[in-house]
Design a protein around this motif. Structure first.
Motif, short mmCIF file in Angstrom:
data_model
loop_
_atom_site.label_atom_id
_atom_site.label_comp_id
_atom_site.label_asym_id
_atom_site.label_seq_id
_atom_site.Cartn_x
_atom_site.Cartn_y
_atom_site.Cartn_z
N THR A 52 0.86 -1.18 0.00
CA THR A 52 0.00 0.00 0.00
C THR A 52 0.89 1.23 0.00
OG1 THR A 52 -1.53 -1.25 1.37
CG2 THR A 52 -1.98 1.09 1.12
N LEU A 53 0.68 2.08 -0.98
CA LEU A 53 1.52 3.27 -1.13
C LEU A 53 0.98 4.44 -0.34
CD1 LEU A 53 2.46 3.76 -4.89
CD2 LEU A 53 3.95 3.16 -2.99
N HIS A 54 1.87 5.10 0.36
CA HIS A 54 1.55 6.38 0.98
C HIS A 54 2.62 7.37 0.55
CE1 HIS A 54 -1.49 4.54 3.59
NE2 HIS A 54 -0.64 3.54 3.72
N PRO A 114 -3.55 3.14 -5.62
CA PRO A 114 -3.42 4.16 -4.58
C PRO A 114 -4.72 4.94 -4.38
CG PRO A 114 -1.62 4.32 -6.16
CD PRO A 114 -2.63 3.37 -6.73
N THR A 115 -5.07 5.18 -3.13
CA THR A 115 -6.27 5.98 -2.87
C THR A 115 -5.91 7.46 -2.80
OG1 THR A 115 -5.90 5.47 -0.55
CG2 THR A 115 -7.59 4.19 -1.68
N ASP A 116 -4.63 7.75 -2.58
CA ASP A 116 -4.16 9.13 -2.57
C ASP A 116 -4.05 9.62 -4.02
OD1 ASP A 116 -2.64 11.48 -2.44
OD2 ASP A 116 -1.56 10.79 -0.66
N LEU A 130 -0.75 10.23 -5.88
CA LEU A 130 0.14 9.11 -6.23
C LEU A 130 -0.42 8.37 -7.42
CD1 LEU A 130 0.70 7.72 -2.61
CD2 LEU A 130 2.09 9.38 -3.85
N TRP A 188 6.35 4.82 -9.43
CA TRP A 188 5.19 5.69 -9.30
C TRP A 188 5.62 7.15 -9.27
CZ3 TRP A 188 7.54 3.69 -5.04
CH2 TRP A 188 7.61 4.45 -3.88
N GLN A 193 4.67 11.12 -7.70
CA GLN A 193 3.92 11.86 -6.68
C GLN A 193 3.77 13.31 -7.14
OE1 GLN A 193 5.01 11.33 -2.58
NE2 GLN A 193 4.25 13.34 -2.01
N GLN A 223 -3.85 -2.55 -8.23
CA GLN A 223 -3.46 -1.74 -9.38
C GLN A 223 -3.64 -2.64 -10.62
OE1 GLN A 223 -2.46 1.44 -9.45
NE2 GLN A 223 -2.13 1.43 -11.65
#
Lengths: 435, 389
Positions: A34-36, A152-154, A157, A175, A177, B280
């Protein structure tokens, strides 16, 4: 411990498989990332197949008492993390174990037990383009791997690529940002810096021929005195310079106000009517250059039309998509760029205007120049209010393209003309009466 | 003339009214029919059985109590067909027939029959004879772990730690009657409730909320994925294999390059327990496909979406069709297949409201003979999106 694990795994691999039921001689290691913005979270499921379970249990149950104590569980979890290599943009990173759960040894023997590990990886300060590498070297002979990232939910991102080796034991996540906070005050965003926006402001004036034409048309009669509805004798040099500076300053004040208001979304005016009004402003100043329409009030006119030109500048700035805070520095950079270019233009033309206005040749320059501005503005008005396309832009741009040559020619012509003129600044004693 | 016309008109009106009456005569929408069938089944049960079979609608543990594993490994709750009287069994299967489409019901039957084949094969291989009639009455919602799988006083497998082989297989491990039914909430035409039906290689999780029916998450699987019954070759998940391969073959080189992943997928990514996970997406986006390819993709999807009854399936297909531009197709493994046999490649179809995974299992030799599939809507697992409203 590692050596023992590998040895056991090798032994297990040699044992007999069975026709039915499920996972047997594979150790499934499935990771979901999970990306933050500042970290990557990883959730790992480790599922030993039936015939490898004994080896895995033995590796966890180091004291062989048949139970997996919390200490043994933690130690195995840390061992798994120790078998991972993680890098972000080439920098080596250390995973931090967050939590772990283990099944009963009996469940693992049946091939249904899942070990769950959660870990995080703190990201260092990185640019907008990011790459995370994850290599899993835990029991490679016996393992199969699955690595995936959650969408990603952000909104800042966005995943650009996922690359894996054939076994998925090596995984790369690329990715980007967006909206990174600037690293320095002069880097407004990561794609545009202060200097970039400053240059954009300069270019906007240099290439925005309509703004330039307005200003030049307004400056044309500035060194002259209005006499009975006509432009007459040249004014004294000092009042002329003061008047020109007043006009330029008023124009700057006007467009700065509306540029700021529009940049912060306080006013919002559609682009098309603004473009028409800008053309009208050129026409008005061109007419004024032919015959004094508002003598002595040029600064007010400059300020008023400056308000309109500022709205057009805001469109350009708006296209950069800066956030609220970035807009403050962006606005400053852009406006400074505009002013700088304006000053350059004034500095290049002012001496010529002052010199030439003192000669008889001046009307021969002023009137055609004003007519050129008037026709160009009329062309733009027609273009911008109808669907007609006229060659206005190409003609004006052709002239603007040779701006430096035109300015130089004008300067030399004015020098030549004023050398022979009675009221010339270069003409000896007479000049004193004007100073 | 006028007389004739008015009479004709009257005839038309009468005919229209009559046909309207015929259309509404059964007067039951799908949900009402399902509720009736569910109640008919529940009425055949004893109060004690009913207690075992009905869970609270919000029992999240029971919701997720499903697996690809045989019931001997991962015990299911509710009651199995084996534990039912013939009358109860008939009522249970009638309910299943009502809630599923004819093709869906057939698929479920073929998966269950396949497990019967496995039982016989394992018995022939000497992995213990099929269990005697009756079996252990495990009606109390799940035996403790480790107690499953060894009914006849077999030595506990944990006796020799470190060296215990695979668990013993028996008639309590496989068989077409080792499929369990359970309910979450009580059957209703208005408030949401769930039917679960499953066992080895099968987990149907059907949420019914008013006139809506949701089949996600559902797992289908088959081993053997090809067998002979009554002289006919049966492939329970054969269409899933054939239609996907046909779609892959319909792609041009550029599209295929995008669709075929460069890495192996050993198993389902979103198998049991992975509810609500939005990956994804990877592979080829359907917005880049031709009309024919898009139709083929929808046809592959319909193998799962069409398991449920017609009205629920139609609503679901309409949703998935609307999502099609944003739906991805990816493939991993051999890009060729043998006609009449299953593919040995993994594939995934993912959209905003969909994840389908088809994962051949390497275990037991030929991956063409063993497959697990998953059908999900990460935004609406167990009808979560319907219940929220």
């Amino acid at each position: 411990m590692t050596r023992k694990l590998i040895l056991l795994a090798a032994l297990v691999l040699a044992s007999t498989p069975l026709a039915s039921a499920h996972r047997l001689d594979e150790y499934l290691q499935a990771t979901l990332l999970t990306l933050h913005k500042d970290q990557v979270q990883a959730s790992m499921r480790l599922i030993p197949g039936v015939s490898i379970s004994a080896a895995v249990i033995a590796a966890i149950d180091t004291n062989h008492d048949g139970t997996l104590s919390p200490e043994e569980q933690r130690s195995y979890a840390e061992h798994v993390l120790g078998d991972l290599t993680l890098t972000a943009n080439g920098q080596r990173l250390q995973p931090t174990l967050v939590s772990f759960t283990f099944p009963q040894p009996g469940e693992m023997r049946e091939g249904t037990g899942e070990i769950h590990l959660d870990y995080t990886v703190a990201l260092p300060k990185l640019g907008p383009t990011r790459a995370l590498m994850l290599e899993d070297r835990h029991l490679p002979q016996a393992s199969v791997y699955l690595v995936n990232v959650l969408a990603p939910t952000d909104r800042d991102l966005s995943v650009t690529a996922q690359k894996r080796n054939s076994q998925q034991s090596v995984y790369e996540l690329d990715w980007t940002q967006a909206n990174l906070p600037p690293a320095h005050w002069w880097t407004i965003t990561n794609s545009v810096g202060f200097a970039g926006i400053f240059r954009l402001g300069m270019r906007h004036i240099a290439e925005g021929t309509d703004h330039l034409l307005f200003l030049l048309a307004l400056l044309l009669p500035a060194p002259l005195l209005a006499q009975q509805g006509r432009w007459g004798a040249p004014a004294a040099v000092r009042p002329s310079i003061v008047r020109i500076l007043k006009i330029v300053t008023a124009f700057t004040l006007g467009h700065s106000v509306t540029l700021a208001l529009a940049a912060f979304g306080i006013v919002h005016v559609p682009g098309r009517p603004i473009e028409v009004l800008i053309a009208v402003s050129i026409l008005v100043s061109a007419i004024h250059a032919l015959r004094p329409v508002f003598p002595g009030r040029e600064a007010w006119i400059a300020a008023f039309f400056g308000l309109i030109h500022g709205l057009a500048f805001a469109t350009t700035l708006g296209e950069l998509g800066l956030d609220r805070w970035q807009r403050v520095t962006g606005l400053l950079a852009f406006n400074l760029g505009i002013e700088t270019m304006q000053m350059i233009v004034v500095a290049l033309t002012l001496p010529s205007l002052l010199l030439l206005s003192r000669t008889r040749a001046y009307p021969a320059f002023r009137i055609p120049a004003a007519l050129f501005a008037a026709f160009a503005s009329l062309g733009w008005i027609i273009e911008r209010t109808s669907t007609l396309t006229l060659p206005v832009d190409s003609i004006v741009n052709a002239a603007a393209h040779h701006a430096a040559a035109v300015a130089a020619a004008l300067f030399f012509a004015s020098l030549a003309a004023s050398a022979r003129a009675p009221h010339s600044l270069l003409g000896g004693a007479a000049k004193r009466s004007y100073l | 003339m006028t007389f004739l016309t008015s009479r004709t008109r009257r005839t038309f009106v009468m005919a229209a009214l009559l046909s309207l009456a015929i259309a509404t005569a059964p007067a039951q929408n799908p949900t009402a029919r399902i509720v009736t069938a569910a109640n008919s089944f529940l009425e055949t049960l004893t109060p004690a059985q009913r207690k075992v079979v009905i869970f609270d609608f919000n029992d999240t543990k029971q919701r997720a109590r499903w697996s690809n594993f045989p019931t001997g490994f991962i015990p299911r709750s509710g009651i199995s067909l084996r534990q039912m009287t013939p009358r109860e069994r008939t009522a249970a299967l009638t309910l299943l027939q009502t809630v599923l489409s004819p093709r869906g019901y057939e698929k479920v039957q073929q998966i269950m029959d396949g497990d019967e084949v496995t039982k016989l094969v394992e018995a022939r291989n000497g992995n213990r004879p099929p269990g005697g009639p009756g079996g252990p009455p495990n009606g109390n919602g799940g035996p403790p772990p480790g107690a499953s799988g060894q009914p006849g006083g077999a030595p506990p497998p944990g006796a020799n730690p470190g060296g215990s082989g695979p668990p013993r297989l028996s008639g309590d491990m496989f068989g077409k009657d080792l499929y369990f039914i359970s309910f979450l909430g009580t059957p209703s035409t208005t408030s949401p409730w769930m039917i679960q039906f499953g066992g080895h290689h099968l987990a149907l999780n059907i949420t019914i909320a008013g006139d809506q029916g949701v089949l996600t998450p559902t797992l289908t699987g088959a081993q053997p994925a090809l067998y002979t019954a009554n002289g006919k070759i049966v492939r329970p998940l054969g269409q899933e294999s054939d239609k996907a391969l046909a779609l892959l073959n319909a792609l041009d080189d550029t599209e295929r390059k995008q669709a075929v992943l460069s890495y192996q997928l050993a198993d389902l990514v979103l198998g049991p327990g992975q509810d609500g996970v939005i990956l994804q997406p990877e592979g080829l986006k359907a917005s880049a496909m031709t009309g024919r390819q898009r139709a083929m993709l929808l046809d592959v999807i319909s193998e799962w979406a069409g398991i449920i009854n017609k009205s629920a399936a139609e609503a679901r297909m309409a949703q998935l069709k609307a999502d099609l531009d944003d739906t991805w197709f990816s493939w991993s493994g051999p890009t060729t297949g043998t006609p009449g046999k299953n593919i040995t490649a993994y594939y995934r179809i993912q959209g905003p409201h969909l994840v389908i995974e088809y994962a051949p299992q390497t275990l037991g030799g030929d991956p063409a003979l063993h497959v697990h599939t998953m059908y999900r809507d990460p935004t609406n697992d167990y009808g979560a999106a319907l219940v929220k409203k």
